[in-house]
Design a protein around this motif. Structure first.
Motif, short mmCIF file in Angstrom:
data_model
loop_
_atom_site.label_atom_id
_atom_site.label_comp_id
_atom_site.label_asym_id
_atom_site.label_seq_id
_atom_site.Cartn_x
_atom_site.Cartn_y
_atom_site.Cartn_z
N UNK A 227 0.85 -1.20 0.00
CA UNK A 227 0.00 0.00 0.00
C UNK A 227 0.89 1.25 0.00
N UNK A 228 0.65 2.22 -0.89
CA UNK A 228 1.48 3.44 -0.91
C UNK A 228 1.39 4.21 0.40
N UNK A 229 2.50 4.80 0.81
CA UNK A 229 2.51 5.60 2.03
C UNK A 229 1.87 6.96 1.77
N UNK A 230 1.58 7.69 2.83
CA UNK A 230 1.08 9.06 2.69
C UNK A 230 1.90 9.99 3.58
N UNK B 270 6.48 17.21 9.09
CA UNK B 270 5.79 16.23 8.27
C UNK B 270 5.76 14.88 8.99
N UNK B 271 4.64 14.18 8.83
CA UNK B 271 4.51 12.83 9.38
C UNK B 271 4.33 11.85 8.24
N UNK B 272 5.00 10.71 8.36
CA UNK B 272 4.89 9.66 7.35
C UNK B 272 3.99 8.56 7.91
N UNK B 273 2.95 8.21 7.17
CA UNK B 273 2.06 7.12 7.58
C UNK B 273 2.20 5.97 6.59
N UNK B 274 2.45 4.77 7.12
CA UNK B 274 2.65 3.59 6.28
C UNK B 274 1.74 2.47 6.78
N UNK B 275 1.10 1.76 5.84
CA UNK B 275 0.25 0.62 6.21
C UNK B 275 1.11 -0.63 6.28
N UNK B 276 1.08 -1.28 7.43
CA UNK B 276 1.83 -2.53 7.63
C UNK B 276 0.85 -3.57 8.17
N UNK B 277 0.41 -4.45 7.30
CA UNK B 277 -0.57 -5.45 7.74
C UNK B 277 -1.84 -4.78 8.21
N UNK B 278 -2.22 -5.02 9.48
CA UNK B 278 -3.45 -4.44 10.05
C UNK B 278 -3.20 -3.10 10.72
N UNK C 242 -4.80 3.64 1.89
CA UNK C 242 -4.39 4.59 2.91
C UNK C 242 -4.40 6.01 2.34
N UNK C 243 -4.85 6.98 3.14
CA UNK C 243 -4.83 8.39 2.73
C UNK C 243 -4.78 9.25 3.99
N UNK C 244 -4.46 10.53 3.83
CA UNK C 244 -4.39 11.41 5.00
C UNK C 244 -4.68 12.83 4.60
N UNK C 245 -5.32 13.58 5.53
CA UNK C 245 -5.43 15.03 5.35
C UNK C 245 -4.70 15.70 6.51
N UNK C 246 -5.02 16.95 6.78
CA UNK C 246 -4.27 17.72 7.78
C UNK C 246 -4.40 17.14 9.18
N UNK C 247 -5.57 16.57 9.50
CA UNK C 247 -5.82 16.12 10.87
C UNK C 247 -5.97 14.61 11.01
N UNK C 248 -6.48 13.95 9.97
CA UNK C 248 -6.83 12.53 10.11
C UNK C 248 -6.06 11.65 9.15
N UNK D 199 -8.83 6.14 -2.27
CA UNK D 199 -9.26 7.11 -1.26
C UNK D 199 -8.74 8.49 -1.64
N UNK D 200 -9.55 9.53 -1.36
CA UNK D 200 -9.12 10.90 -1.62
C UNK D 200 -9.75 11.85 -0.60
N UNK D 201 -8.99 12.35 0.38
CA UNK D 201 -9.54 13.37 1.29
C UNK D 201 -9.87 14.64 0.49
N UNK D 202 -10.95 15.32 0.92
CA UNK D 202 -11.49 16.38 0.07
C UNK D 202 -12.13 17.43 0.98
#
Length: 883
Positions: free
Chosen positions: A22-25, A35-43, A61-67, A99-102
């Motif tokens: 899964x691509x990171x965000x 900046x924070x890096x979020x990566x999906x690893x399994x569950x 996986x996706x991310x906006x400013x808060x979530x 997914x696309x935060x909007x």
């Protein structure tokens, strides 16, 4: 599910998992200004460095400013503060893949081509749009910068559509480039979007005027990810490929700047430049996250920092050292790595095995014909690891054993193989088993031909072999050296276990087994050898007595690995039947068993006994299980023959807090804590639990008082006058202090004013009631000096009476009868006799009671002496007899 079971081991966390397909965000936190890096690893979602878990593996996986938004199957979750799930969105019928935060909304698209716009706060559907799969199968989604309420959709048919979400209108359709769209990325310039295609083309397109600005092509297959660099005024575009290469395109010159080949060993899943910095973050399904910095000549990037585990499942794990903080792991990717149980910043990679390192570096990874096959078995020792190589390993289907250096985190200096195979390497002969001595000086290696060789670890020189030509007729299934370098144990596939003198290479003992062994494991401290058989059973051999001491029924599938607890009390085994079993060697019983989803390939127990580590089929992680017997009450009773093991889910990357089971302990029949009675048996003598200081020095109190007595009483310092008086004369001298001769005694003789104590009153009452428990308890609570005062007060001259003295002797008789507080009875009686011997000799009643006590004491001591003699006799026999 892992916590529902009251077993010996509880899932704790997983090591060595850093990335997935899964691509990171990348998200910017305004308040923290970083900046924070979020990566999906399994569950789990890793936000460096926090984890959180969902019920199934994350697919998007996706991310906006808060979530942070993460989806699995058809459910979408939103995480806040990197920890808890704050929103859940349910409404899709199929798996979400985009997914696309909007703004205040989030857009999700499932594989059935249904697009749903969700209100983030209320969790309600704002809009649902169904697309026809035949004409427009959505494959990419993007919110173009400054385009209010609008999203751009890419399709597998190649066309693009611009939609207004608020009015639910299709604003414009782009015909496309006759190839499926894989990714859409916003360029730094307004209205400009990069479109990645399956054909390997990248189209930089202006969506306002519908015109193509640039077109690039890569020959590595579909475009998997695109990112633009905005730092330092360098207009660069990076594009990822399915084979792990990255191309950097110069947008001013409209040409390729450089290629970063083998950035990952699998497809580039996600790629993003950090805004305003010359840093590129990439992740892939090869379980690696890398941060590249562009600070060198030629525009190419170098790895600034990385987090990486095995890119293929680990095959063998072993704890390294005695502190239980490092786990060495060999994987199917050919690498040997060290994972820290404390923090992942201490992880090390010792690299890949190579026949010739220099040639291998020149050729590069993909064309590497010098690479060695994956490690199958290895052994490590820390004794001399700072002086020379401390790890020896054998490779799949390869005759040469390699050495590795933990300190230098690299492959070692020596290749260990018999001299006759120095020039030519036979195809059908390979190393099957290896061990290293506890001193770190020698390695013992077994071959598939039945040959066992010894090598010096420092020089790599061959130091001999066991047997005339070979040690066994069949292939070697295991070798082990004892803790003192006295014996070498070898197991052959023909079904023999042989013990050899380590130094002289002489055969000491040979025993035939019931079946062919599949592996052996020696616990060096206790000299216990575990043998796993091809018929899935397990036996335990004591190498001191040379006897099979335990036999276990084992498993219903091939036994993959075994490990001992540090004290040698438990043997833990894993098998292809997906169970992990714990056998208690003293009782010879199975005390714990649990099922896992995929079979455990390798097991190792921490030298400190706190964790069991396991690796599993087709799984990249190393799973830690905490030993619950260290921190809670666990039943270690034998499991019944018809016991059905429960399924336990593998732990995730977040450490599991074990639930407090103290509330359930009362209801569980097995877990009733044993309370020892005051006396185990009438024939046994029971001592009190009082410290020795309460009774041991009762006879020596007068000596102690004499030693502690001050030589002279302390003097009160005389108060000095304000003006010190002087003698009149030419030379000033102080007046000598006057001596006071106050010899009057200040001690008040209380004599007859002494009152009766509680102990005395209780003894008086006991004359009539014959109940001596209360006075005994009072006496047990007193200190040695207080006891002496109480016993002195029993005599008539101390204010006592003959009846009370007789009552005291009866109390001692009661203690000797019941045979408890035995040492107190001896001490109290000895002090009583010392203090009142003259009184006793003149009173016939007391004399009669004392003579009765004397007979009773003699009988008790004769009985005790008999028991002592029996025990000593058995102990002497056990020590001297040859069993």
């Amino acid at each position: 599910a892992a916590m529902a079971r009251d077993g010996l081991f509880a899932g704790f966390r997983v090591l060595g998992r850093f990335s997935g397909p899964v691509p990171h965000v990348l998200r910017y936190h305004g308040r923290h200004r970083q900046f924070y890096l979020a990566v999906a690893v399994g569950r789990s979602v890793h936000t460096y460095n926090v984890s959180n878990a969902l019920p199934q593996d994350i697919t998007c996986l996706a991310a906006d400013r808060m979530l942070i938004f993460a989806s699995y199957d058809n459910i979408l979750h939103a995480f806040a503060r990197n920890k808890e799930v704050v929103h859940t969105y349910e409404g899709h019928k199929a798996r979400i893949h985009l997914l696309q935060p909007f703004g205040d909304h989030v857009i999700s698209v499932d594989v059935d081509n249904v697009l749903i716009v969700w209100n983030i706060q209320s969790e309600e559907e704002y809009l649902q749009v169904d697309f026809d799969k035949a004409t427009f199968a959505v494959s990419a989604v993007l919110h173009p910068s400054t385009y209010l309420n609008k999203i751009l959709l890419g399709s597998e048919q190649g066309s693009l559509q611009l939609w207004n979400i608020k009015s639910n209108k299709l604003l414009y359709s782009f015909p496309g480039w006759h190839s499926a769209v894989t990714t859409l990325e916003q360029a730094p310039a307004v209205d400009v979007v990069a479109v990645g295609l399956v054909s390997g083309h990248i189209i930089v397109h202006n969506i306002k005027f519908d015109e193509t600005l640039m077109k690039f092509q890569q020959d590595w297959g579909p475009i998997t990810a695109i990112s633009f660099r905005t730092a330092d005024g360098h207009p660069l575009m990076a594009a990822g490929s399915p084979i792990g290469h990255i191309a950097l395109w110069d947008l001013e010159e409209k040409k390729i700047l450089c290629q970063m080949q083998d950035a990952h060993s699998t497809a580039i899943a996600g790629m993003s430049f950090v805004p305003g910095e010359p840093l590129l973050i990439t992740n892939g399904a090869d379980n690696a996250i890398r941060v590249w910095i562009f600070d060198g000549p030629g525009g190419t990037g170098r790895v600034l920092r990385s987090r990486m585990g095995h890119s293929a499942p680990p095959t063998k794990i072993r704890y390294h050292g005695q502190n239980g903080e490092q786990i060495l792991s060999a994987g199917q990717d050919g690498t040997l790595q060290s994972f820290s149980t404390v923090h992942e910043k201490f992880n090390k990679s010792l690299g890949r095995g190579s026949i010739n390192k220099k040639k291998s570096k020149k050729k590069g990874l993909k064309l590497d014909t010098m690479a060695l096959p994956p490690i199958t078995v290895f052994a490590s020792e820390i004794a001399h690891q700072s002086d020379w190589d401390g790890i020896v390993a054998c490779h799949q289907g390869y005759i040469t054993c390699t050495t590795w250096n933990y300190q230098n985190t690299s492959m070692g200096a020596h290749k260990l193989r018999p001299e006759e195979f120095g020039k030519h390497k036979p195809i059908d002969i390979y190393a099957t088993a290896v061990d290293i001595t506890s001193c770190g000086n020698f390695a013992v290696a077994g071959l598939s031909t039945g040959r066992v060789d010894v090598y010096n670890m420092q020089s790599g020189i061959h130091r001999g072999c066991y047997g005339k030509e070979r040690a066994h007729e069949g292939a070697i299934r295991g070798v082990a050296v004892d803790g003192l370098n006295q014996l070498v144990v070898t197991a052959g596939s023909e079904g023999l276990i042989k013990l050899w003198k380590f130094k002289t290479k002489d055969l000491v003992y040979c025993t035939e087994l019931s079946s062919s062994p599949s592996g052996i494991l020696l616990h060096r401290d206790s000299g216990i050898l575990a043998i796993a058989f091809d018929d899935f059973s397990i036996s335990v051999l004591d190498i001191e007595t040379r006897k099979i001491v335990r036999t276990f029924p084992g498993h219903h599938g091939r036994i993959n690995d075994m490990t001992f607890s540090p004290d040698g009390r438990w043997l833990i085994t894993s098998s292809m039947d997906c169970t992990i079993k714990t056998w208690d060697l003293p009782s010879g019983c199975l005390i714990d068993c649990f099922l896992v989803d995929s079979a455990a390939v390798s097991l190792t127990m921490s030298p400190t006994g706190d964790f069991l580590a396991s690796t599993h089929v087709d799984d990249l992680g190393i799973y830690l299980w905490s030993n619950r017997s260290l921190y809670s009450l666990v039943s270690l009773r034998p499991l019944p023959a018809d016991y059905e093991p429960s399924m336990v889910t593998l732990p995730s990357t977040c450490p599991v807090q074990d639930v407090d089971v103290s509330g359930d302990e009362d209801t569980c029949d097995e877990m009733i804590e044993y309370v020892s009675p005051e006396q185990l048996g009438e024939q046994l003598v029971t001592l009190s639990s009082l410290p020795e200081s309460r009774w041991k020095n009762l006879l020596s109190l007068d000596v102690i008082k004499k030693k502690n007595k001050p030589r002279e009483p302390p003097k009160v310092p005389k108060s000095a006058p304000f003006f010190i008086p002087t003698v009149p004369g030419l030379i000033p001298r102080y007046v000598a202090p006057e001596e006071e001769n106050d010899t009057q005694s200040k001690v008040v003789n209380l004599g007859v004013l002494a009152q009766k104590s509680d102990f005395y009153i209780r003894l008086e009452e006991a004359v009539s009631t014959n109940e001596y428990t209360a006075p005994l308890n009072l006496l047990k609570a007193l200190g040695p000096s207080h006891i002496e005062i109480e016993l002195r007060g029993l005599a008539p001259e101390g204010g006592g009476s003959m009846e009370v003295m007789l009552s005291f002797l009866r109390m001692i008789g009661m203690m000797l009868n019941k045979k408890y507080n035995f040492e107190l009875a001896q001490a109290y009686l000895a002090l009583f006799l010392k203090l009142h011997l003259k009184v006793l000799s003149s009173e016939p009643n007391l004399l009669e009671e004392v003579s009765r006590l004397s007979t009773q004491l003699e009988e008790t001591w004769i009985h005790l002496q008999t028991l002592f003699n029996q025990s000593l006799c058995v102990l002497t026999y056990m020590k001297s007899a040859l069993l």
